[in-house]
Motif scaffolding. Structure first.
Motif, short mmCIF file in Angstrom:
data_model
loop_
_atom_site.label_atom_id
_atom_site.label_comp_id
_atom_site.label_asym_id
_atom_site.label_seq_id
_atom_site.Cartn_x
_atom_site.Cartn_y
_atom_site.Cartn_z
N MET A 124 -13.67 4.28 -4.06
CA MET A 124 -12.82 3.78 -5.14
C MET A 124 -12.04 4.94 -5.75
N LYS A 125 -10.78 4.67 -6.12
CA LYS A 125 -9.92 5.67 -6.73
C LYS A 125 -9.62 5.27 -8.17
N GLU A 126 -9.01 6.18 -8.92
CA GLU A 126 -8.65 5.86 -10.28
C GLU A 126 -7.25 6.36 -10.61
N TYR A 127 -6.61 5.65 -11.51
CA TYR A 127 -5.23 5.93 -11.92
C TYR A 127 -5.18 5.98 -13.44
N ILE A 128 -4.64 7.07 -13.98
CA ILE A 128 -4.53 7.21 -15.43
C ILE A 128 -3.35 6.39 -15.92
N VAL A 129 -3.63 5.43 -16.78
CA VAL A 129 -2.64 4.44 -17.19
C VAL A 129 -1.74 4.93 -18.33
N ASP A 130 -2.31 5.67 -19.27
CA ASP A 130 -1.55 5.99 -20.47
C ASP A 130 -1.95 7.35 -21.05
N LYS A 131 -1.33 7.70 -22.17
CA LYS A 131 -1.59 9.00 -22.81
C LYS A 131 -3.01 9.10 -23.35
N MET A 132 -3.67 7.97 -23.52
CA MET A 132 -5.06 7.95 -23.98
C MET A 132 -6.04 8.19 -22.83
N LYS A 133 -5.50 8.41 -21.63
CA LYS A 133 -6.29 8.69 -20.43
C LYS A 133 -7.14 7.51 -19.97
N ASN A 134 -6.74 6.29 -20.35
CA ASN A 134 -7.43 5.11 -19.83
C ASN A 134 -7.18 5.01 -18.32
N LYS A 135 -8.21 4.63 -17.59
CA LYS A 135 -8.13 4.64 -16.12
C LYS A 135 -8.30 3.25 -15.54
N MET A 136 -7.39 2.91 -14.63
CA MET A 136 -7.53 1.73 -13.80
C MET A 136 -8.12 2.18 -12.47
N ARG A 137 -9.11 1.47 -11.98
CA ARG A 137 -9.75 1.84 -10.71
C ARG A 137 -9.41 0.82 -9.64
N TYR A 138 -9.34 1.32 -8.41
CA TYR A 138 -8.83 0.49 -7.32
C TYR A 138 -9.31 0.99 -5.97
N HIS A 139 -9.30 0.10 -5.00
CA HIS A 139 -9.52 0.45 -3.60
C HIS A 139 -8.15 0.57 -2.93
N ASP A 140 -8.00 1.57 -2.08
CA ASP A 140 -6.76 1.77 -1.31
C ASP A 140 -7.15 1.89 0.15
N LEU A 141 -7.06 0.76 0.86
CA LEU A 141 -7.52 0.69 2.24
C LEU A 141 -6.35 0.98 3.18
N PRO A 142 -6.53 1.89 4.14
CA PRO A 142 -5.40 2.35 4.96
C PRO A 142 -4.90 1.31 5.94
N GLY A 143 -3.62 1.42 6.26
CA GLY A 143 -2.98 0.57 7.26
C GLY A 143 -1.53 0.97 7.40
N GLU A 144 -0.96 0.72 8.57
CA GLU A 144 0.42 1.13 8.85
C GLU A 144 1.45 0.09 8.43
N ASP A 145 1.03 -1.16 8.32
CA ASP A 145 1.98 -2.22 7.95
C ASP A 145 2.23 -2.23 6.44
N THR A 146 3.21 -3.02 6.01
CA THR A 146 3.63 -3.07 4.61
C THR A 146 2.44 -3.20 3.67
N PRO A 147 2.35 -2.35 2.64
CA PRO A 147 1.24 -2.44 1.69
C PRO A 147 1.20 -3.78 0.96
N ILE A 148 0.00 -4.26 0.72
CA ILE A 148 -0.22 -5.47 -0.08
C ILE A 148 -0.98 -5.09 -1.33
N LEU A 149 -0.42 -5.40 -2.48
CA LEU A 149 -1.09 -5.19 -3.76
C LEU A 149 -1.76 -6.50 -4.17
N PHE A 150 -3.09 -6.47 -4.33
CA PHE A 150 -3.86 -7.65 -4.71
C PHE A 150 -4.11 -7.62 -6.22
N ILE A 151 -3.72 -8.70 -6.92
CA ILE A 151 -3.91 -8.81 -8.37
C ILE A 151 -4.80 -10.02 -8.65
#
Length: 259
Positions: free
Chosen positions: A1-28
């Motif tokens: 699992m990876k994490e992304y800092i969302v804002d100046k308060m350092k809040n983090k969104m965590r996510y899986h980033d599974l590799p592949g060559e075809d167009t990325p799909i963002l799951f919400i």
């Protein structure tokens, strides 16, 4: 699992980033859910395995941070996801979104129209939440009442009826659930339905077979939106038939090719 800092308060969104060559799909994911819980089995299906697959836990949900001082509106979720896809350099990508996550997806799509190859929605919120839906029931409560009692009552009373959803809902921030539900009741401006109709990318709407009949099946077809149906599943199709959902997503990706 990876994490992304969302804002100046350092809040983090965590996510899986599974590799592949075809167009990325963002799951919400939808209300009270988490991409890390809902979509690993869907993403692992043969139909999607060659795509880069990004499974997010929205702030307030799953493994992501749960700050009490965040607004948690549909639009605010879309705002940090927009920054996220920009920072990942997703110059062309696909959005898949479920239920109330569809409203977030449509706000995001409205901000990055030129980068969107396709949007694929499964039983998504296109209009303001209406009576009978969980978001309406949650969003019409006073936040203080919901946070200090009603949320725990929902967890207790629903656990035997829908244990999978309660498993994810129970680890969500009650504040986050209250605030996004209020946002769902308020609706979008322009409406999420209008945004969907105005998008120029490929568009697919997925129903679970057990959710039909639904008046939107006919209405969406009038607006040239591809309809897919997942057999032997209802609203919780990612858990009920992950293979069928993956196949429906792939058909949405391929829709229109060769025509």
């Amino acid at each position: 699992m990876k994490e992304y800092i969302v804002d100046k308060m350092k809040n983090k969104m965590r996510y899986h980033d599974l590799p592949g060559e075809d167009t990325p799909i963002l799951f919400i994911h939808g209300l009270g859910c988490a991409g890390s819980f809902d979509y690993p089995e869907v993403a692992a299906q043969i139909d999607l395995i060659n795509h880069r697959r990004i499974l997010v836990d929205l702030l307030g949900n799953g493994f992501s941070d749960k700050p009490d001082n965040y607004s948690y509106t549909v639009k605010e979720h879309a705002n940090y996801l927009y920054n996220f896809v920009q920072d990942l350099s997703l110059n062309k990508f696909i959005i898949f979104a479920h239920s109330l996550g569809g409203a977030v997806a449509l706000e995001l799509a409205n901000k990055c129209r030129d980068n969107l190859e396709a949007i694929i929605l499964s039983e998504a919120n296109l209009d303001k939440s209406i009576k009978g839906s969980s978001s309406y029931e949650f969003g019409t409560c006073k936040e203080e009442d919901f946070v200090n009692g009603i949320f725990d009552e929902v967890i207790s009373e629903t656990s035997s009826k829908n244990s999978m959803w309660i498993a994810t809902l129970s680890v969500c921030s009650s504040t986050a659930i209250s605030r996004i539900s209020k946002s769902a009741v308020a609706g979008g401006e322009p409406s999420w339905r209008k945004i969907l109709y105005s998008l120029k990318c490929k568009k697919t709407f997925i129903f679970g077979e057990n959710s039909l009949p639904d008046n939107d099946q006919t209405e969406l077809k009038k607006h040239m939106i591809n309809i897919e149906i997942v057999k032997s599943a209802g609203h919780s199709m990612a858990w009920e038939n992950p293979k069928g959902l993956a196949e429906a997503i792939k058909r949405g990706i391929l829709y229109g090719r060769g025509l």
